[in-house]
Enzyme design. Sequence first.
Site, PDB file in Angstrom:
ATOM      1  CE1 TYR A  40      -0.170   2.661   9.454  1.00 56.87           C
ATOM      2  CE2 TYR A  40       0.373   0.510  10.391  1.00 56.87           C
ATOM      3  CZ  TYR A  40      -0.516   1.357   9.746  1.00 56.87           C
ATOM      4  OH  TYR A  40      -1.758   0.886   9.388  1.00 56.87           O
ATOM      5  CG  HIS A  45      -1.750  -1.215   1.375  1.00 55.60           C
ATOM      6  ND1 HIS A  45      -2.058  -1.771   2.587  1.00 55.60           N
ATOM      7  CD2 HIS A  45      -2.341  -2.001   0.433  1.00 55.60           C
ATOM      8  CE1 HIS A  45      -2.813  -2.846   2.403  1.00 55.60           C
ATOM      9  NE2 HIS A  45      -2.995  -3.009   1.107  1.00 55.60           N
TER      10      HIS A  45
END
Length: 475
Positions: free
Chosen positions: A133, A70
Amino acid sequence: MTEFGKPLRAITTPIPGLVVWELSVHGDNRGWFKENWQREKMVTLGLPDFKPVQNNVSFNEAVGTTRGVHAEPWDKFSSVATGRVFGAWVDLREGPTFGTTYTTEIDPSRAVFVPRGVGNAFQTLEPNSVYTYLVNDHYSPDGEYTSLNLADETIAICWPIPLERAVLSEKDRGHPRLEGVSPVPARKTLVLGAGGQLGRALRELYAGTPQVEFVDVDEIDLSDRDIIAARRWHDYETIINAAAYTAVDTAETPEGRAVAWAVNVAGVTSLARIAAEHNITLVHISSEYVFDGCASTPYLEDDPVSPLSVYGQTKAAGDLIVATVDRHYIIRTSWVIGDGRNFVRTMLSLAERGVNPSVVNDQQGRLTFTSELARAIRRLVDSRAPYGTYNVTGSGTVTTWADIARRTFELAGHDPGRITDVTTEQYFADATKRVAPRPANSVLDLTKIQSVGFEPADAAASLVNYVRRESAGKA
């Protein structure tokens, strides 16, 4: 096994901007501790100050859980809280490195900075692995999100656990191969005030550059309080503010003062807030009117401001606001000449109509042609020169308005003796309206802009070329 005691360091990869970070993990009989993201230390070592706004956590129970590839329209800093993963990244940005792949293992002692447009994927190598993240933008339904098939034959990622035995979603299985992926475009540049003299020069300089967008005041007005909602600002890398209120004398009136402060200060404040929140480079055009003109030498960028007029006050205030933005260029200029109403065109018109003007001879400076101003802006932005304030004018001999008027008449084939020298006080002696005071010395020192590799063109030579073009356009 997590490695303890490594020094903090950055490791570059074949994908531009994708950086692996070795983290210093401290362990003992109780477990371990690390600084997973430390802004000051990491920025010092080269990490972009990417200003994260959200922290996401992905818990993966089974070995072989696979997610990606992604590429979102934001930067992210990926790491592992516990467990171990195989990470894979593919450059999906438009440009020569499109399709470049990099893989490595990540445990709690490693992290990866992933720039916008680089596809990210991982596969867990231990049970109960936790992947985290930091990202510097929020999800938006209007955003463009690019994905690549994990099994793409072109990039040929060697997954430790074959994908037919891995745990992954049907959505990830159905993403397109590389040949069907539209490259992620670069963040855009927005030019405000594109209908003005400088805006027109920027249009010409950036002609054919698809990622540069031009808007005039009828689309984005700096005095509009809704400017923050005017764009999805995270899609922009740079804002060039070529819009300003420049009616110097009208700014001395009650009505003009209000508009000048609304555009040059309140509007600039909104731009500064936008730039700071979205990590945008803000390019702002300033003026020698921030100085009183009493200096006997050319003005340096860090000389204290002391404006004489309302216009000068608003420009000085705007400069101080823009300087608070991390990524900013303040371009201070003077005596601007371009495609629009300006002094040289006025002189040419008077010469042709047989008018013999009186022109002030006690203000000194150098002309700045908008083509040069635009060229300097692009040089600073493209070269990523150190942020700050830069003086930009034409180079060469310092002159006066009266000298420029005589030279303009001469170049156009008229008698320069038709110009009468007067002082500023004499020129405005019969003015029926309030007139803004002008700085007597408008000369700006050019050493700093020259130090970053930009050499301003000689103002006298530029005047010759300008008058020739104007004359040819009327022939």
